[in-house]
Each structure stands twice: as structure tokens, then as C-alpha cells.
Design a protein around this motif. Structure first.
Motif, mmCIF file in Angstrom:
data_model
loop_
_atom_site.group_PDB
_atom_site.id
_atom_site.type_symbol
_atom_site.label_atom_id
_atom_site.label_comp_id
_atom_site.label_asym_id
_atom_site.label_seq_id
_atom_site.Cartn_x
_atom_site.Cartn_y
_atom_site.Cartn_z
ATOM 1 N N LEU B 123 0.787 -1.194 0.077
ATOM 2 C CA LEU B 123 -0.041 0.178 0.043
ATOM 3 C C LEU B 123 0.899 1.192 0.006
ATOM 4 N N ASP B 124 0.640 2.256 -0.878
ATOM 5 C CA ASP B 124 1.396 3.353 -1.252
ATOM 6 C C ASP B 124 0.614 4.643 -0.625
ATOM 7 N N PHE B 125 0.735 5.155 0.564
ATOM 8 C CA PHE B 125 -0.167 6.239 1.221
ATOM 9 C C PHE B 125 0.689 7.558 0.820
ATOM 10 N N ASN B 126 0.065 8.765 0.751
ATOM 11 C CA ASN B 126 0.447 9.966 0.358
ATOM 12 C C ASN B 126 1.342 10.430 1.773
ATOM 13 N N GLU B 127 1.922 11.694 1.559
ATOM 14 C CA GLU B 127 3.045 12.231 2.509
ATOM 15 C C GLU B 127 2.089 12.606 3.946
ATOM 16 N N PHE B 163 3.625 -1.260 3.822
ATOM 17 C CA PHE B 163 3.460 0.346 3.960
ATOM 18 C C PHE B 163 4.446 1.158 3.186
ATOM 19 N N MET B 164 3.996 1.888 2.215
ATOM 20 C CA MET B 164 4.975 2.749 1.674
ATOM 21 C C MET B 164 4.486 4.186 1.758
ATOM 22 N N VAL B 165 5.302 5.262 1.550
ATOM 23 C CA VAL B 165 4.832 6.757 1.955
ATOM 24 C C VAL B 165 5.362 7.245 0.321
ATOM 25 N N SER B 166 4.478 7.874 -0.309
ATOM 26 C CA SER B 166 4.851 8.724 -1.502
ATOM 27 C C SER B 166 5.825 7.847 -2.464
ATOM 28 N N GLY B 167 5.668 6.635 -2.577
ATOM 29 C CA GLY B 167 6.574 5.725 -3.531
ATOM 30 C C GLY B 167 7.929 5.396 -2.835
ATOM 31 N N ASN B 168 7.893 5.809 -1.633
ATOM 32 C CA ASN B 168 9.353 5.515 -1.067
ATOM 33 C C ASN B 168 8.963 4.587 0.310
ATOM 34 N N GLU B 169 10.186 3.682 0.606
ATOM 35 C CA GLU B 169 10.161 2.741 1.656
ATOM 36 C C GLU B 169 9.758 3.717 2.882
ATOM 37 N N VAL B 172 9.620 4.567 9.779
ATOM 38 C CA VAL B 172 8.593 4.735 10.928
ATOM 39 C C VAL B 172 7.574 5.679 10.615
ATOM 40 N N LEU B 173 6.520 5.463 11.603
ATOM 41 C CA LEU B 173 5.620 6.362 11.269
ATOM 42 C C LEU B 173 5.903 7.675 12.296
ATOM 43 N N SER B 174 6.236 7.378 13.702
ATOM 44 C CA SER B 174 6.474 8.475 14.502
ATOM 45 C C SER B 174 7.621 8.113 15.456
ATOM 46 N N GLY B 175 8.514 7.390 15.157
ATOM 47 C CA GLY B 175 9.448 7.010 15.871
ATOM 48 C C GLY B 175 9.494 5.809 16.609
ATOM 49 N N HIS B 176 8.484 4.906 16.595
ATOM 50 C CA HIS B 176 8.338 3.675 17.244
ATOM 51 C C HIS B 176 8.473 2.357 16.498
ATOM 52 N N ILE B 177 7.482 2.048 15.889
ATOM 53 C CA ILE B 177 7.470 0.699 15.022
ATOM 54 C C ILE B 177 8.201 0.691 13.695
ATOM 55 N N ASP B 178 9.002 -0.405 13.474
ATOM 56 C CA ASP B 178 9.766 -0.485 12.566
ATOM 57 C C ASP B 178 8.829 -0.928 11.432
ATOM 58 N N MET B 179 8.694 -0.155 10.186
ATOM 59 C CA MET B 179 7.858 -0.256 9.126
ATOM 60 C C MET B 179 8.525 -0.972 8.006
ATOM 61 N N ASP B 180 9.890 -1.175 8.160
ATOM 62 C CA ASP B 180 10.712 -1.604 7.058
ATOM 63 C C ASP B 180 10.153 -2.988 6.155
ATOM 64 N N ASN B 181 9.582 -3.772 7.129
ATOM 65 C CA ASN B 181 9.250 -5.131 6.576
ATOM 66 C C ASN B 181 7.651 -5.063 6.787
ATOM 67 N N PRO B 182 7.001 -6.311 5.860
ATOM 68 C CA PRO B 182 5.833 -6.316 5.896
ATOM 69 C C PRO B 182 5.042 -6.826 7.436
#
Lengths: 376, 193
Positions: B123-127, B163-169, B172-182
């Protein structure tokens, strides 16, 4: 006449007072082949002692004053703690030891008055008597990683600088609370446990998540405590919780691979040529500490439940970026919810923060006791 | 008997014979055709009901409980599977009145990709997902598992979500959970009443 009477009166008051109170300071040191424990009084005192399997009971003929009722010796190989109790208004000092022991010598020193016990581990003599058998056993069994006594703790105050963290409806900032709590916790650990404490930040600056964990790894900290304040989309959410890291999909895959190949992570790392696998292995730094992290989280959460009377949200697991690469037992403590109005009010109260610090400190102390009792 | 009468009778007999033959052939063709038509009709009814709508359960957070509660929706099923995912995601982002939607205002889905081999939905969300995320561990977990649990619960072919944001990896969302992996679903957040 009046001038001559004054010193006499002072002496008459001081002498009985001094007879009533006796203060004792306890210290310990490890030496080659024995552990010494010293009871230093501000004046002389009479005592008797009894020895049991893992303890020494010292009975005094009067009540004494101690700085703390329980004195922990987290760095000592043999000594665990000394507990002060009263029996018919007379003091009893119970010395708890980590293993069976023998009293090598007991003597008294004067100026200042000191009662000294030199204790030896009785198991050491058994090992010396049968060295060959022990060596043979070691050859056939996988070598266990050496456990170290905890000497350095890393405290990580979450967020900082332009990274505010969560913001409450009363404008309380997470980054301020985490720094305040961390500083108090550092002070308490250093003064009561005598351990080295390093902080990932001491002021309001931004530190990247990778740098935080690098600080802990480079300084060879043996425990990593990240302090945070929680926030939820549900305004009614409240309570404290302690997290340790969870295995991610990639970790599980690499773990499965390592088990299948019957190789350690280090061996795979040597063989692996591609960067992706190296990254996976780097991410797995926390893997071998998961069990210890879980134990540490449990101790801290239990104390938070008891001392804070906040809702127990329990110990949880999640893939925290700041914990994953920590090469030591690592936990993240969420003190309370800034998104909850009542808990935000509590977080603005220094008394509540002191209770939080006490709870985390007690949890850490209990974990150190558990960890060191496993040390052989 | 005159020849005229004989011709008339032969003619009538011929007309009768041809008529009978026509009626016989027609009735036999009809009797063969009828069951097939009925079958086709049943079959076409199946095709109309099943593929056009999908019943989904979307779980939402409430103030009263830390578990999510389900609401049933009927989504018109498009021909392309990814369009169905898009419609479902739109429902998640839109949320439901009197329920909590753990997605910051202004967040939109830019695109999605399903990698069938890995059963992975990207899923690619906006900024806005990063810039407007309020912060807090629980907020991050609520957002992640609101999306992941709902998708994996309703679409069994999806096993994990990235999760992706604006086409990029997205790190983190706000400094806690690692979002690198599915993320795999964590159904401890769901409460099916």
C-alpha cells in the motif's frame, strides 16, 4: 557559673542520646579467592552470628540505624543482599548469598569499629577437586555463552529536539517527560546500585533511532531501557505497558534458515556475501536476548502495576526500531497515556513521576538480582 | 372418380403430411432446447449474484473497548481484483460515524500492488501519513493493525501487508514501530461479536 554549666549539660544530653542510636554502614568487595563484607559502626557493638546454607544471620544486642533496610550487592560474585529486620527491638542483619559458602575468617577492627567477614564459595572447592571430569563434560556439550555481571545500563529518553513525540491536550510534550524521568532514573540507579549509567541524550536534542542503539552497543551496555509516553486514537485508553521486541517475518525466516543449516548466526554471517542477509542478521542482534528482555519487561511492568495503581496493560511485543538492533536485553516502557486527559494531568505532577522512577528502578533491581543469581 | 378429385386428395394428404412433419420436428427441437435454457437461466442467475457483490466485515475501534467491532458492508465487485482492494481501502479510510478511524485526516491511498507469489499487498499512502501522524506507540499499532487485520481477514489470498509513503520505503511513522518489513495480521485486536 552559667558558662561552666553549659558544656556539662551538653555532654549530659549527648551521652545518653549517643548510647541510644547506632549507625552501621555495610560494604563489600571481591578479592582473589574470597569475598569480604564489612559492617562499620560509628561506635562498637556486640553481635552473634549463625550460619545456614545460603545465609548468615548477625544478631545485634541493640537496635541500629541503616541507610536502607535492604542493601543490594549487584556487582558481587557471592553476596546478594543484606536485609535489616527487628526482633524484640533488636536488630538482625540477614546476609543473603548466591551460593553455598564458608566463613574463611571473622574479625574485628578498631578506629573505626568494623566487623569483617571473609567468605568463600564452597562450590569452588568441589570444582577444584574434580577438574578432569568437568573438562570432559565441557568437551561434549555446547559451550554456553559467558554471563557477565551487569555494570552498565543505557537509558534512552524517547524523542527530543524537533521530534516532540506525543503531545497532550494540555500541551504536555512527550520529549520533556521522557528526559525528566530518565534523568531521575539515572540518579537513582547510580546512587543506590552504584552502576554506570549512560544516556542517549542528556538535553533537548534530536537523536536518530539508529544512533541511540549504537550508543548502547558501542558503550557495551548490558541493559537498554527506552522511556516513552503513550498515546492512542481512543481518548479513554489509559495505563502503563512495557514492550520487548517481537520477531519479524524476516527474522523468523533467517532463524529457520540458521536452524536448518545447523549454523550459528555468526557462521551464517561469515558465509553470507549479499548485503540483504547481512542486514537481516544485523536486525537479529536482539534475538539472542529476547528471553532476558521478556524477563526484564515482566519485572518492570509488575512494579509499575503495584506502585502506580494505573491500569495494567501488561507486557507486550512489537517490532520497535530502537530495540531491534540492541545487542543486550532491551525494553521500552510506556509510562502512561498523554492522549488521556486524566493521565496527562498525572504526568504533569512530579510526585507521580517520582513513583514511576521508583517502580522502574525496583523492576531493574529485581532483574539484576535475577540475572546475577544465574551468574556462576 | 375424376382425375381432379384424385389430385385434390393427394394434395391435401401431402399438405397434411408436411404439416405433421413440421409440427413433429418443431416439438422435438423445443423439447431438446428447454432444459438447456433453464440451466442457462440458473447459471446466469449465479453469475449475477455471486461475482457482482462481496460481503465484507470491517472492524472499527470504539471508545468503550480496546478490541475492534465489526460492521458488515456489501461492495460491488469489479472485474479487476485490485479495484476491489481499492474500494475496500477507501471504506477503511472513510471510516464510520460513531466509530474511531485510526487514520490521520488528509491521508489518501496513492496506489496498491498485489504480489501474488508472496501473497503480499503493498500500500502506497501520501505524505500526510507521516507529516500528520500524531505520535505514540499505541496510535501506530492501532493504525497498522486496523489496516492489516481488516485486509487479511476479508481477503484470504493476502497474507501480509507492506506500507510505503509517496512511493518510498517507510521506516517509521512517528519514531516507534519498524515499518521496513511487511506485517502479518495480529487478530488480538479483533473481537467478533
Amino acid at each position: 557559673m552559667k558558662n561552666k554549666l553549659t558544656p556539662v549539660a551538653i555532654i549530659l544530653i549527648i551521652i545518653p542520646l549517643s548510647l541510644l542510636s547506632l549507625s552501621i554502614n555495610i560494604r563489600s568487595s571481591d578479592h582473589k579467592g574470597y569475598t569480604r563484607i564489612v559492617f562499620e559502626g560509628d561506635r562498637g557493638f556486640e553481635y552473634k552470628y549463625d550460619q545456614s546454607n545460603r545465609g548468615l544471620e548477625i544478631r545485634l544486642k541493640r537496635k541500629v540505624e541503616l541507610h536502607k533496610n535492604i542493601t543490594y550487592f549487584s556487582r558481587s560474585i557471592l553476596l546478594d543482599k543484606v536485609v535489616h529486620q527487628l526482633d524484640n527491638d533488636k536488630s538482625v542483619l540477614k546476609v543473603h548469598l548466591r551460593s553455598k559458602f564458608k566463613i574463611k575468617r571473622n574479625f574485628i577492627l578498631e578506629r573505626p569499629f568494623r566487623v569483617v567477614f571473609d567468605l568463600v564459595k564452597s562450590e569452588e572447592e568441589e570444582i577444584d577437586a574434580e577438574p578432569e571430569i568437568k573438562e570432559n563434560v565441557n568437551e561434549n556439550q555446547p559451550r554456553k555463552k559467558k554471563r557477565e555481571l551487569i555494570e552498565t545500563i543505557c537509558i534512552d529518553p524517547g524523542h527530543g529536539g524537533s521530534d516532540l513525540g506525543a503531545v497532550g491536550s494540555l500541551k504536555t510534550l512527550e520529549k520533556d517527560i521522557t528526559l525528566k524521568v530518565s534523568k531521575k532514573l539515572k540518579q537513582l540507579i547510580m546512587s543506590k546500585l552504584g552502576l554506570d549509567v549512560i544516556m542517549t541524550r542528556n538535553m533537548d536534542i534530536e537523536v536518530s533511532l539508529n544512533s541511540r542503539v549504537s550508543i548502547a552497543n558501542n558503550q557495551k551496555a548490558q541493559m537498554f531501557i527506552s522511556i516513552h509516553v503513550n498515546s492512542s486514537f481512543r481518548k479513554s485508553a489509559r495505563g502503563s505497558e512495557t514492550f520487548f521486541v517481537s520477531l519479524k517475518a524476516t527474522d523468523q525466516e533467517a532463524l529457520r534458515l540458521s536452524q536448518k543449516e545447523n549454523k550459528s548466526f555468526e557462521e551464517i554471517n561469515k558465509i553470507a556475501g549479499d548485503d540483504e542477509l547481512k542486514m537481516i542478521l544485523w536486525d537479529m542482534a536482539q534475538n539472542e536476548h529476547i528471553k532476558e528482555s521478556s524477563k526484564l519487561a515482566e519485572y518492570i511492568q509488575n512494579e509499575l502495576n503495584i506502585l502506580l495503581h494505573t491500569r495494567n496493560r501488561g507486557v507486550k511485543q512489537a517490532p520497535f526500531r530502537v530495540l531491534m538492533r540492541a545487542a543486550m536485553p532491551a525494553v521500552l516502557v510506556e509510562i502512561a497515556f498523554l492522549s488521556n486527559y486524566y493521565e496527562e494531568k498525572k504526568l504533569q505532577d512530579d510526585g507521580f513521576l517520582d513513583d514511576v522512577v521508583d517502580a522502574i528502578y525496583t523492576g531493574i533491581s529485581k532483574y539484576i538480582y535475577y540475572h546475577n543469581s544465574m551468574y556462576r | 372418380m375424376s382425375k381432379k378429385i384424385i389430385y385434390t386428395m393427394v394434395g391435401l394428404a401431402l399438405v397434411f403430411f408436411i404439416g405433421s412433419l413440421f409440427i413433429f420436428l418443431k416439438s422435438s427441437t423445443d423439447s431438446k432446447k428447454k432444459p438447456r435454457d433453464v440451466l442457462d437461466e440458473e447459471k446466469s442467475q449465479e453469475l449475477v449474484i455471486e461475482p457482482e457483490f462481496k460481503i465484507v466485515n470491517i472492524f472499527f475501534f470504539t471508545e468503550e473497548s480496546r478490541f475492534m467491532k465489526p460492521i458488515q458492508y456489501k461492495i460491488e465487485q469489479p472485474a479487476i481484483k485490485q479495484e476491489l482492494y481499492k474500494k475496500f481501502l477507501d471504506l477503511l479510510i472513510k471510516g464510520e460515524e460513531n466509530y474511531i478511524t485510526p487514520i490521520p485526516d488528509g491521508v489518501e491511498l496513492r496506489g496498491l500492488y498485489f504480489i501474488e507469489k508472496k501473497q503480499l499487498l503493498v500500500l502506497d499512502f501520501n505524505e500526510q501519513l507521516i507529516s500528520k501522524f500524531p505520535g505514540g506507540t499505541t496510535m501506530e499499532l492501532e493504525f497498522i493493525y486496523y489496516i492489516v487485520d481488516n485486509i487479511c481477514y476479508n481477503f484470504k489470498e493476502v497474507r501480509m501487508v507492506k506500507f510505503m509513503v509517496s512511493g518510498n520505503e517507510c521506516k517509521v511513522l512517528s519514531g516507534h514501530i519498524d515499518m521496513d518489513n511487511p506485517f502479518y495480521p495480529d487478530y488480538r485486536y479483533l473481537r467478533d461479536e
